[in-house]
Design a protein around this motif. Structure first.
Motif, PDB file in Angstrom:
ATOM      1  N   UNK A 173       3.840   0.640   2.622  1.00 47.81           N
ATOM      2  CA  UNK A 173       3.537  -0.275   3.724  1.00 47.81           C
ATOM      3  C   UNK A 173       3.276  -1.653   3.139  1.00 47.81           C
ATOM      4  N   UNK A 179       0.868  -1.176   0.000  1.00 50.36           N
ATOM      5  CA  UNK A 179       0.000   0.000   0.000  1.00 50.36           C
ATOM      6  C   UNK A 179       0.903   1.223   0.000  1.00 50.36           C
ATOM      7  N   UNK A 180       0.631   2.135  -0.920  1.00 47.31           N
ATOM      8  CA  UNK A 180       1.467   3.333  -1.015  1.00 47.31           C
ATOM      9  C   UNK A 180       0.704   4.529  -0.448  1.00 47.31           C
ATOM     10  N   UNK A 181       1.339   5.251   0.436  1.00 46.46           N
ATOM     11  CA  UNK A 181       0.745   6.477   0.980  1.00 46.46           C
ATOM     12  C   UNK A 181       0.860   7.569  -0.088  1.00 46.46           C
TER      13      UNK A 181
END
Lengths: 64, 456
Positions: free
Chosen positions: A60, A4-6
């Motif tokens: 993440x 998961x990319x912020x």
């Protein structure tokens, strides 16, 4: 595993897409588009490296 | 003091409308379901003293358990009044059942970052006690140790402080509410931006794998809702779901506030009883013969009044949903025949593109491209290319932001080209139905947009 990319941190360096080209492509502004499929166990090391090498620490890893 | 629990959530005897205290300022519509409450510059002169507040609404119910509160709120169908319209009981339940070692935090969002909205400022200026009642009840039920009121308007801030002082002087023992000033900016009212600001960070959206109900302010389970929602909670938990839904004697029952702006004779804050139709609202506001209404605010959807039966429906959550509409932030923007709704939407899109926090690439780069495409369509300068660009860029932006901002803009754009497909067709041939100038009636006061200067 999934990554998961912020989006608020990502600055479009593109490191992740180079390491994980099966799972990530870049849009025309060079921001990553993450595919829907899960990252296979065989690619776990690559995934870890991508997370560690992201200059913005925007990645993440989610186990599900 | 009301003793028994069942009595505490049964219908009371006094007046109960949200706007209690300005009954004299009201001029209800002939149907009695729409009332003009205030113009767009609500003054704080009508702040209701605590004694009058308690006389009107009664004391806070005592002995209320979380189970009873959840059942009552669920039966009332109360949804959030800030924009997302999420059922309030679900939000409360999520925080109540969150597994955390930290004490929950309660936040009432009164930042009203939708620049056309005035209902929340009006409520805080005129009826701060009702909002404080709601915060106090919810904080009490959750056992919260901290509660915050997030406010932008200076006079509202003053009114809230005065109300809190009055409560302290009257010996109402309750959790102290900390007032936090909301900075300017459209995204400063986004849920995660509020959470960040409360924790003394910048008022910018942030990304998290967790919902704020499990991990919000400094990792604590956080309940954040709009100030009107808290005022409604204070009413529902006092008078019960049956009263709120069906009313007691006469037509007295739960209401909602909205802000009506644009090409109408009487813009302002209105209060609606359920069942009030869009036609009644427009008549009450002296709208004359309007062309279209943007329902819900800048992230809302259009109603083209040129289509049959476009105003003759009751404005409740369910009927609006059936028409693919929603109250959103409670803003109704009316466009007349002088201006073109597509031009209005293009101007709003340009304004919103400029309001991006500039944190997420797709929003930062994509919204200006969407705005340019909208300007091409609005100003008949290569409509074909504008439509093509929208189709190409929207998928690169949608669901890729850290907050709702880009998706909200996309909803407006989609609704515009959908509802006004005929108008867009006219623009292709360089024509437009607008009879007057293209001066926007829905931009925030003082906002300047190039209005298509980006298209050469």
């Amino acid at each position: 595993m999934r990554l998961v990319i912020d989006p608020t941190r990502c600055h479009g360096h593109g490191t992740c897409a180079q390491l994980l080209d099966e799972y990530i492509r870049l849009d025309k502004w060079h921001y990553p588009i993450v595919g829907k499929q899960k990252v296979s166990a065989g690619h776990a090391d690559l995934l870890m490296r991508a997370a560690q090498l992201c200059p913005e620490l925007a990645i993440s890893i989610v186990d599900d | 003091m009301i003793e028994s629990v069942s009595a505490s959530i049964m219908a009371p005897t006094g007046p109960r409308r949200l706007s209690l205290g300005w009954e004299s300022a009201h001029r209800p519509s002939p149907s009695g379901r729409v009332a003009f409450v205030s113009d767009l510059s609500p003054r704080p002169r009508l702040v209701m003293p605590l004694a009058e507040h308690v006389a009107g609404y009664g004391r806070l119910p005592s002995g209320l358990t979380m189970r009873m509160a959840l059942d009552t709120l669920r039966a009332s169908n109360l949804t959030g009044r800030g924009g997302a319209g999420f059922p309030f009981w679900k939000k409360l339940q999520a925080v109540a059942t969150a597994e955390s070692r930290k004490s929950p935090v309660v936040i009432a969002n009164g930042s009203e970052s939708e620049p056309l909205s005035k209902k929340d400022t009006l409520l805080l200026k005129n009826n701060p006690h009702l909002v404080l009642d709601g915060i106090s009840m919810i904080a009490g039920l959750l056992g919260a140790k901290s509660a915050y009121l997030y406010v932008k308007d200076r006079e509202a801030h003053t009114a809230v402080n005065a109300a809190m002082r009055e409560r302290r002087e009257r010996g109402i023992s309750e959790l102290r509410v900390t007032v936090v000033e909301a900075p300017a900016g459209y995204v400063s009212g986004q849920e995660t931006a509020v959470v960040r600001r409360i924790a003394k960070g910048p008022a910018l959206p942030q990304f998290s794998l967790d919902r704020i109900s499990t991990s919000g302010v400094r990792g604590a389970p956080t309940l954040l809702s709009n100030v009107e929602t808290f005022a409604q909670v204070a009413i529902v938990l006092r008078f019960g779901a049956d009263w709120y839904q069906q009313g007691g004697q006469g037509s007295d029952r739960g209401t909602r506030l909205l802000t009506l702006v644009g090409a109408v004779g009487r813009p302002g804050v209105y209060e609606l009883l359920p069942g009030a139709t869009l036609a009644e609202l427009l008549r009450e506001a002296d709208a004359g013969d309007p062309r279209a209404v943007l329902v819900g605010g800048y992230f809302g959807r259009w109603v083209d009044l040129g289509t049959p039966n476009s105003t003759n429906f009751p404005m409740d959550d369910q009927t609006l949903a059936e028409r693919k509409l929603s109250f959103g932030a409670g803003i109704f923007g009316v466009v007349g025949h002088d201006t073109c709704p597509v031009v209005e939407a293009a101007a709003i899109t340009e304004y919103l593109a400029g309001q991006s926090a500039g944190q997420c690439g797709p929003c930062m780069h994509g919204l200006p491209e969407i705005s340019t495409a909208m300007a091409r369509i609005a100003l008949s300068s290569d409509v074909e290319r504008g439509m093509h660009d929208l189709r190409a860029v929207i998928p690169l932006v949608e669901h890729r932001g850290g907050c709702q901002h880009p998706d909200g803009v996309i909803q407006l754009v989609r609704s515009t080209v959908g509802a006004f497909a005929e108008e867009v067709k006219l623009h292709r041939s360089g024509r437009c139905t607008a009879r007057g100038s293209h001066t926007s009636v829905l931009l925030p006061p003082g906002a300047t947009v190039a209005a298509g200067a980006v298209v050469r």
